[in-house]
Design an enzyme around this catalytic site. Sequence first.
Site, PDB file in Angstrom:
ATOM      1  N   THR A   2       2.965  83.082 -33.414  1.00 43.93           N
ATOM      2  CA  THR A   2       3.320  84.270 -34.189  1.00 43.93           C
ATOM      3  C   THR A   2       4.497  83.900 -35.072  1.00 43.93           C
ATOM      4  OG1 THR A   2       2.616  85.718 -32.376  1.00 43.93           O
ATOM      5  CG2 THR A   2       4.031  86.685 -34.061  1.00 43.93           C
TER       6      THR A   2
ATOM      7  N   LYS B  84      -1.070  90.258 -36.316  1.00 46.01           N
ATOM      8  CA  LYS B  84      -0.389  90.048 -35.034  1.00 46.01           C
ATOM      9  C   LYS B  84       0.991  90.701 -35.032  1.00 46.01           C
ATOM     10  CE  LYS B  84       0.805  88.682 -31.012  1.00 46.01           C
ATOM     11  NZ  LYS B  84       1.098  87.305 -30.633  1.00 46.01           N
TER      12      LYS B  84
ATOM     13  N   LYS C 194      12.337  88.973 -31.667  1.00 50.77           N
ATOM     14  CA  LYS C 194      11.926  88.169 -32.821  1.00 50.77           C
ATOM     15  C   LYS C 194      10.779  88.834 -33.570  1.00 50.77           C
ATOM     16  CE  LYS C 194       8.887  85.108 -32.307  1.00 50.77           C
ATOM     17  NZ  LYS C 194       7.413  84.936 -32.479  1.00 50.77           N
TER      18      LYS C 194
END
Length: 293
Positions: free
Chosen positions: A95, A171, A240
């Site tokens: 990701t 995602k 994140k």
Amino acid sequence: MAALTVGFVGLGSMGRGMAANLVRSGFSVQVWNRSPGPVKALVEQGARPAADLAGIFGNDIVVSMLADDRAVESNLHDPGLLEGARARLHINMATISLPLARRAAELHAEHKIGYLAAPVLGRAEVAEAGKLNILAAGPDELLEQAEPLFAAMGQRTWRLGSEPHQANAAKISANFLLACAIESLAEATSLAEASGVKPADLVELLTNTLFPGPAYTGYGSMISERRYEPAGFRLVLGMKDVNLALEAGGEQHVPLPFGGVLRDAFLDAVAHGDADRDWSAVAEVARRRAGLD
């Protein structure tokens, strides 16, 4: 014809299970990881060890599952590495940010290496079972080449566009929604607990009526039991991904007003020492704010 060879980079909690499923499916898999322990474990299952990343890129296809932009860029975007690569396709399953996803596609094209983005939905136990949902994007001919590998690692591949960064956008969006669900569960259970209702009772009610499904059921039970270890997905990685969503929203001029709330909650959790616990531990922030500790 020689058998297809696969190089696998990144044997963290997700990558170990993914690489193991490729080995079990009969692929000739060579593995590399910064720490040697996971490499040794995969070699015992039938994988081949690689001395370095150049060895990994000597395989037909490279699969990488690294933690974040920094790990991807520092390990895999060395022009010298790509210049000498024999690999015809790199499947990046991390990701990462949309700007890096675009740069990665351009860099691989410069070196005539096919490139796909294929981040996944699922925790470590799902990866081990080969039941991941794979979010894939890139040219159709490359997706066809990758499909046997996807079938070994996941239960379904979702094709989301011809440009690799589109899979990363999907995602990031999915993880943003999961973070919203976790925060809303945290706030709702804190409100119930402050009013004398057991959080477990509220979660049981919600997941059997209004909000069935794995997200509310799984994270709801973790939050109500305050069970954040072992971490299926570390809180610092959740932070994140919230930041990636805010960055993507800014780039695309899409307001994400709840994103600021999430960012502050995750920062609070990290400041209180929860970075390496499961990201559902962000619920402790709601409890502190409600005076429940």
